[in-house]
Scaffold this active site. Structure first.
Site, PDB file in Angstrom:
ATOM      1  N   GLU A 435       0.837  -1.200   0.000  1.00 31.15           N
ATOM      2  CA  GLU A 435       0.000   0.000   0.000  1.00 31.15           C
ATOM      3  C   GLU A 435       0.877   1.257   0.000  1.00 31.15           C
ATOM      4  O   GLU A 435       1.621   1.506   0.947  1.00 31.15           O
ATOM      5  CB  GLU A 435      -0.881  -0.025   1.263  1.00 31.15           C
ATOM      6  N   ASP A 508      -1.111  -1.072   5.656  1.00 28.26           N
ATOM      7  CA  ASP A 508      -0.974  -0.508   6.996  1.00 28.26           C
ATOM      8  C   ASP A 508      -1.868  -1.218   7.993  1.00 28.26           C
ATOM      9  O   ASP A 508      -2.913  -1.748   7.627  1.00 28.26           O
ATOM     10  CB  ASP A 508      -1.362   0.982   6.984  1.00 28.26           C
ATOM     11  N   ASP A 510      -4.115  -0.250   9.840  1.00 30.55           N
ATOM     12  CA  ASP A 510      -5.240   0.613  10.227  1.00 30.55           C
ATOM     13  C   ASP A 510      -6.446   0.302   9.343  1.00 30.55           C
ATOM     14  O   ASP A 510      -6.380  -0.585   8.488  1.00 30.55           O
ATOM     15  CB  ASP A 510      -4.847   2.094  10.126  1.00 30.55           C
ATOM     16  N   ASP A 512      -7.924   1.851   6.872  1.00 29.00           N
ATOM     17  CA  ASP A 512      -7.706   2.012   5.433  1.00 29.00           C
ATOM     18  C   ASP A 512      -6.940   0.821   4.871  1.00 29.00           C
ATOM     19  O   ASP A 512      -7.268   0.288   3.815  1.00 29.00           O
ATOM     20  CB  ASP A 512      -6.881   3.284   5.152  1.00 29.00           C
TER      21      ASP A 512
END
Ligand code: 0RA
Length: 649
Positions: A435, A508, A510, A512
């Site tokens: 990403e 990541d 998180d 997203d």
């Protein structure tokens, strides 16, 4: 709340009993939270729990025998032991017996902790009451004080008090239960699975003798292994058929550390190219390893290094890495400890930090002493390890020779932003789909370029569930993935042209990042299903926090893991905590050490449920499809099965 069950003494239904029923009701409403699910594994979990309670009675020295019987229809099981028998006298204040409390109170184990009743293993400690709540009928027979005392329950509710049914000699406990078909649908115990599990129990507890009877065919088997883990290692090895480097195994039996942790260990090197450590905590299998395995690896590593250094075997220009020491290492490690903490979705990984140092300090000195005292064994092991190091260096050199930068590769039309690896060998190569460009940069720097390729993605990937095929093909990010893989998609898929053995999504830690990973999974599920079926698709697990305390460093993938680590440090500790905002922020070296290095990283394999393909299909259509309504309904109906660590809200 309706309490309509007739009882001998209806007036004993006080506030306590109501909370009890509410507790058991909670178990019935959300069985998954207590036993992981209502599939075959959850169904059998009930039996393991009951068996574990009897095993504890043996381990504490009060019983010598356990019988397990499956009924002819396979729907019920009986577990008996010749232990002390669960106390049955009615406590004057509560009007309830210890038996009733144990079988109706969630986590009753703790209350009887004063070495009378310890739930050391079980469903990681959830107790007999969970089994009771999830059984349409459960009958407990206790032999003590010259009588058989019996209490019957239905769906967790006592059908009257415990009462004497006949006179008897000796002591013991027998539990017969039928898992509730309202909860588990139509299921039967699998005799082969039960036998295997009992066999392992007997290996891990030398003194244990378990008789297993399947009334469907009237056959009985006795499991008893006088040689314990050593016999277990032999049996595992006989299955794999890889010869041992030296016949003698290193054994450590009933070794106890200062803080009460006890281990049994059998260890040997074979000619196998992989490492195979089979580990248990309180006889619960830890398939994903954890801190105890970490401690073992560290101990083996230091002891072997000591030996190699002492006899100056490292001089010959070969660098021995930890992966060389682990090659062919086979071991059975069984740890017994108080209050084990398990981690991960399937709770298959031990998380207690103290287990790491305890195992390390138990094993290292003993293994060192063993190698020194048995120099010829040590020599043979050292020879095996140096051979592994040489082979690794040779294959690396060979991979270097077949660099991909040959003219033919231009014809493959590889995407410009792909940082390809050097080897052409798809078996060992890995493609990281990363990403963001900055994370892609760190990954590019940190990777082992011989076999690790990096493809950075910009922003969000197209949702393949909501896009037509032509949109998918036109999408730059997705078409780059297809080009990099080289194997085509859908009906044009050709496995023989696949350029990488593993495809790893690196996003990541998180929401997203999770979203992007979900979009990638959707794309692979729809257009490259075979790769998912083959088990070639993985999620990387980058850490979110780095916690340093004194000389020690810990990594945490999320807030829960962080809290867990902090919770295990002394109250007055002031650790240093770094939070990575994203992968891009992480120094390349750290990214390699925590996330890319096969020796240290953790990968989650993307799989399809073995026996519930429609479920996978429904998940993708409803969760990723266009119909917002279906998505909403799906989320609501699944919300309860998600554990805290899965939810990202
Ligand atoms: C509580 C107290 C005592 C024994 C047990 C429980 C017990 C539980 C189970 C579960 C399966 N088999 C078991 N056997 C015993 C101690 C009773 C005493 O001190 O007499």
């Amino acid at each position: 709340m309706a309490v309509s069950t007739p009882r001998d003494k209806p007036n004993t239904y006080n506030a306590d009993s109501i909370t009890v029923l509410e507790g058991l009701e909670a178990v019935r409403k959300r069985p998954g939270m207590y036993i992981g699910g209502v599939d075959t594994s959850g169904f059998h979990h009930l039996l393991w729990e009951v068996v574990d309670n009897s095993v504890d009675e043996v381990l504490n020295g009060h019983a010598t025998r356990i019988n397990v019987v499956l009924s002819a229809d396979g729907r019920s099981a009986t577990v008996s032991d010749n232990g002390r028998g669960i106390p049955v006298d009615i406590h004057p204040k509560t009007g309830r017996s210890a038996l009733e409390v144990i079988f109706t109170t969630l986590h009753a184990g703790g209350k009887f902790d004063n070495d009378a009743y310890k739930v050391s293993g079980g469903l990681h400690g959830v107790g007999a009451s969970v089994v009771n709540a999830l059984s349409s009928e459960l009958v407990v027979d206790v032999k003590r004080d010259n009588f058989v005392h019996r209490q019957t329950f239905r769906r967790g509710k006592p059908q009257g008090d415990v009462r004497k049914v006949e006179s008897a000699r000796g002591t013991g406990t027998s539990v017969t239960f039928t898992p509730d078909h309202e909860i588990f649908r139509e299921q039967k115990f699998n005799p082969a699975l039960v036998a295997e599990r009992l066999d392992v129990k007997a290996y891990l507890n030398k003194g244990l003798s378990i008789t297993f009877t399947d009334e469907a065919n009237g056959q009985s088997t006795n499991f008893h292994h006088a040689g314990g883990v050593s016999d277990y290692l032999d049996a595992l090895q006989a299955k794999s058929d890889e010869p041992r480097v030296v016949p003698t195994a290193f054994l450590l039996e009933q070794a106890q550390s200062g803080d009460g942790l006890r281990i049994d260990l059998a260890l040997a090197w074979t000619e196998a190219t992989n490492e195979s450590v089979t580990s248990y905590v309180n006889t619960i299998p830890t398939r994903d390893g954890g801190t105890h395995e970490q401690g073992l690896r560290e101990a083996v590593h230091s002891a072997v290094r000591m030996f190699l250094t002492k006899y100056e075997m490292l001089k010959k220009g070969v660098e021995v890495k930890s992966e060389d020491i682990r090659e062919g290492l086979t071991a059975v490690l069984s740890v017994c400890m108080g209050n084990p903490q398990f981690q991960g979705q399937t709770k298959d990984r031990l998380n207690n930090m103290e287990a790491r140092s305890a195992v390390e300090s138990l094993v290292r000195p003993k293994l060192e002493a063993f190698l020194l005292a048995n120099k010829s064994i040590g020599d043979a092991i050292a020879e095996r390890i140096i051979r592994a190091a040489k082979a690794r260096e040779a294959s690396r050199a060979a991979a270097n020779q077949v660099r991909r930068k040959t003219p033919t590769n231009n014809r493959l039309n590889l995407p410009g932003k792909l940082h390809d690896c050097d080897t052409n060998n798809a078996e060992i190569s890995e493609l990281f789909i990363v990403e963001g460009d900055s994370a892609g940069g760190s990954a590019k720097q940190g990777r082992d370029r011989i076999y690790q390729a990096i493809l950075p993605l910009k922003g969000k990937v197209l949702n393949a569930e909501q896009a037509t095929k032509s949109k998918v093909v036109d999408n730059k990010e997705l078409s780059d993935i297809i080009a990099a893989l080289g194997c085509g998609m859908d009906e044009k898929f050709d496995r023989t042209r696949l350029r990488y053995g593993k495809v790893i999504f690196l996003t990541d830690a998180d929401s997203d990042g999770h979203h992007i990973a979900t979009l990638l999974i959707t794309f692979f599920y729809r257009h490259l299903r075979q790769l998912v079926e083959d088990g070639s698709v993985y999620l990387a697990c980058p850490p979110l926090y780095k916690i340093t305390w004194g000389q020690q460093t810990f990594w945490a993938a999320d807030d829960k893991a962080k809290a867990n680590i902090l919770g295990q440090l002394p109250a007055n500790a002031h650790p240093n905590i770094t939070r990575f905002k994203g992968l891009g922020e992480m120094p390349a070296k750290l990214l390699f050490e925590t996330t890319l290095d096969p020796a240290r990283r953790r990968l989650l394999r993307v799989t399809l449920p073995e026996n519930d393909r429609p479920y996978a299909e429904r998940t993708i259509t409803e969760l990723m499809g266009k119909e917002a309504d279906a998505r909403y309904r799906f989320i609501i109906s699944e919300a309860y099965t998600a554990t805290e660590e899965e939810l990202d809200v």
